[in-house]
Every structure is written in C-alpha cells, then in structure tokens.
Design a protein around this motif. Sequence first.
Motif, PDB file in Angstrom:
ATOM      1  N   ASP A 175       0.847  -1.187   0.000  1.00 26.74           N
ATOM      2  CA  ASP A 175       0.000   0.000   0.000  1.00 26.74           C
ATOM      3  C   ASP A 175       0.880   1.233   0.000  1.00 26.74           C
ATOM      4  O   ASP A 175       1.905   1.282   0.687  1.00 26.74           O
ATOM      5  N   THR A 176       0.485   2.226  -0.776  1.00 27.65           N
ATOM      6  CA  THR A 176       1.207   3.487  -0.820  1.00 27.65           C
ATOM      7  C   THR A 176       0.221   4.634  -0.676  1.00 27.65           C
ATOM      8  O   THR A 176      -0.982   4.464  -0.851  1.00 27.65           O
ATOM      9  N   LYS A 177       0.769   5.780  -0.366  1.00 18.43           N
ATOM     10  CA  LYS A 177      -0.009   7.011  -0.342  1.00 18.43           C
ATOM     11  C   LYS A 177       0.675   7.941  -1.332  1.00 18.43           C
ATOM     12  O   LYS A 177       1.885   8.138  -1.262  1.00 18.43           O
ATOM     13  N   THR A 178      -0.076   8.476  -2.276  1.00 14.49           N
ATOM     14  CA  THR A 178       0.500   9.316  -3.312  1.00 14.49           C
ATOM     15  C   THR A 178      -0.120  10.702  -3.277  1.00 14.49           C
ATOM     16  O   THR A 178      -1.343  10.836  -3.224  1.00 14.49           O
ATOM     17  N   TYR A 196       6.131  22.838 -11.950  1.00 16.75           N
ATOM     18  CA  TYR A 196       6.471  21.531 -11.407  1.00 16.75           C
ATOM     19  C   TYR A 196       5.201  20.703 -11.271  1.00 16.75           C
ATOM     20  O   TYR A 196       4.235  21.144 -10.647  1.00 16.75           O
ATOM     21  N   ASP A 197       5.191  19.536 -11.876  1.00 19.93           N
ATOM     22  CA  ASP A 197       4.098  18.580 -11.762  1.00 19.93           C
ATOM     23  C   ASP A 197       4.694  17.311 -11.163  1.00 19.93           C
ATOM     24  O   ASP A 197       5.420  16.580 -11.836  1.00 19.93           O
ATOM     25  N   LEU A 198       4.388  17.084  -9.898  1.00 28.36           N
ATOM     26  CA  LEU A 198       5.043  16.017  -9.149  1.00 28.36           C
ATOM     27  C   LEU A 198       4.048  14.993  -8.629  1.00 28.36           C
ATOM     28  O   LEU A 198       2.898  15.323  -8.329  1.00 28.36           O
ATOM     29  N   ALA A 199       4.516  13.779  -8.505  1.00 29.32           N
ATOM     30  CA  ALA A 199       3.827  12.734  -7.757  1.00 29.32           C
ATOM     31  C   ALA A 199       4.797  12.332  -6.650  1.00 29.32           C
ATOM     32  O   ALA A 199       5.953  12.003  -6.925  1.00 29.32           O
ATOM     33  N   ILE A 200       4.357  12.419  -5.423  1.00 30.76           N
ATOM     34  CA  ILE A 200       5.191  12.076  -4.276  1.00 30.76           C
ATOM     35  C   ILE A 200       4.593  10.823  -3.645  1.00 30.76           C
ATOM     36  O   ILE A 200       3.472  10.846  -3.135  1.00 30.76           O
ATOM     37  N   ILE A 201       5.344   9.745  -3.712  1.00 28.04           N
ATOM     38  CA  ILE A 201       4.853   8.449  -3.258  1.00 28.04           C
ATOM     39  C   ILE A 201       5.479   8.114  -1.909  1.00 28.04           C
ATOM     40  O   ILE A 201       6.702   8.092  -1.779  1.00 28.04           O
ATOM     41  N   MET A 202       4.606   7.877  -0.935  1.00 27.71           N
ATOM     42  CA  MET A 202       5.037   7.559   0.413  1.00 27.71           C
ATOM     43  C   MET A 202       4.774   6.081   0.693  1.00 27.71           C
ATOM     44  O   MET A 202       3.675   5.587   0.460  1.00 27.71           O
ATOM     45  N   THR A 203       5.810   5.404   1.156  1.00 25.91           N
ATOM     46  CA  THR A 203       5.730   3.984   1.471  1.00 25.91           C
ATOM     47  C   THR A 203       6.794   3.664   2.507  1.00 25.91           C
ATOM     48  O   THR A 203       7.694   4.477   2.742  1.00 25.91           O
ATOM     49  N   ASP A 204       6.721   2.509   3.109  1.00 22.59           N
ATOM     50  CA  ASP A 204       7.758   2.106   4.059  1.00 22.59           C
ATOM     51  C   ASP A 204       8.911   1.402   3.341  1.00 22.59           C
ATOM     52  O   ASP A 204       9.839   0.922   3.955  1.00 22.59           O
ATOM     53  N   ARG A 205       8.885   1.372   2.039  1.00 23.32           N
ATOM     54  CA  ARG A 205       9.858   0.648   1.230  1.00 23.32           C
ATOM     55  C   ARG A 205      11.249   1.285   1.208  1.00 23.32           C
ATOM     56  O   ARG A 205      12.233   0.592   1.084  1.00 23.32           O
ATOM     57  N   PHE A 206      11.345   2.591   1.316  1.00 17.86           N
ATOM     58  CA  PHE A 206      12.612   3.289   1.095  1.00 17.86           C
ATOM     59  C   PHE A 206      13.178   3.911   2.370  1.00 17.86           C
ATOM     60  O   PHE A 206      13.754   4.988   2.338  1.00 17.86           O
ATOM     61  N   TYR A 207      13.028   3.234   3.492  1.00 13.12           N
ATOM     62  CA  TYR A 207      13.626   3.665   4.766  1.00 13.12           C
ATOM     63  C   TYR A 207      13.243   5.094   5.141  1.00 13.12           C
ATOM     64  O   TYR A 207      14.074   5.881   5.569  1.00 13.12           O
ATOM     65  N   LYS A 256      12.310   7.498   3.169  1.00 16.35           N
ATOM     66  CA  LYS A 256      12.444   8.446   2.063  1.00 16.35           C
ATOM     67  C   LYS A 256      11.218   8.346   1.170  1.00 16.35           C
ATOM     68  O   LYS A 256      10.454   7.392   1.246  1.00 16.35           O
ATOM     69  N   LYS A 257      11.030   9.346   0.318  1.00 16.67           N
ATOM     70  CA  LYS A 257       9.885   9.376  -0.570  1.00 16.67           C
ATOM     71  C   LYS A 257      10.348   9.284  -2.019  1.00 16.67           C
ATOM     72  O   LYS A 257      11.418   9.770  -2.371  1.00 16.67           O
ATOM     73  N   LEU A 258       9.528   8.655  -2.838  1.00 17.64           N
ATOM     74  CA  LEU A 258       9.789   8.563  -4.259  1.00 17.64           C
ATOM     75  C   LEU A 258       9.128   9.769  -4.920  1.00 17.64           C
ATOM     76  O   LEU A 258       7.912   9.928  -4.840  1.00 17.64           O
TER      77      LEU A 258
END
Length: 88
Positions: free
Chosen positions: A13-16, A28-39, A41-43
């Motif tokens: 599950d992610t929150k975008t 700027y057109d951004l998608a910021i993906i939050m997950t516990d996958r990257f310690y 950090k955000k994608l």
Amino acid sequence: MSERFFLYNDLIDTKTRFVSFMGDNSRYDLAIIMTDRFYGKKLVLDMQSSRFAIIGHDDLEEEGYIEHAFHISEEEASELKSFLYEVI
C-alpha cells in the motif's frame, strides 16, 4: 523459455500526493509516493520530464543531488528544494 527469477515481487500500500505549482523559473508537476519501502524516504516523480528520485532530508542537503537527479538548473533546484523541504 526459462522460468522467471524474481528478486522480489511485492504488493504494498502506498499514499501518493499529486501536486502542481509554479515557481519563478518553472512549473512543477510532481507525484510524491510515500511507502515504508525506502527507509523513510519518498519517491518523487517529475511527470513533465519523466525523471524520478528517492529523496530524504539527507538528499536535500547533498550539494547538486536535486540538479543531477532531475536534470535542472541550480535556480530550478532551489525552487524545488524549497517545496520538498515542506513535504519530506
């Protein structure tokens, strides 16, 4: 055909957050993906340039990281960092 060898194949599950804003130099057109996958950090995906980076506070402090990751100028990176400090 040989059997496919997966290094990993997870469904998480992610929150975008999708955000678009105008700076003094660029849009700027951004998608910021939050997950516990990257310690923690955000994608961050730049949907205009099709570039992305995994970003944390330490990356924002690293000189030239944002410029290199998104292929943008120092002025544009300053605008982008200003926003990213608020959300990362």
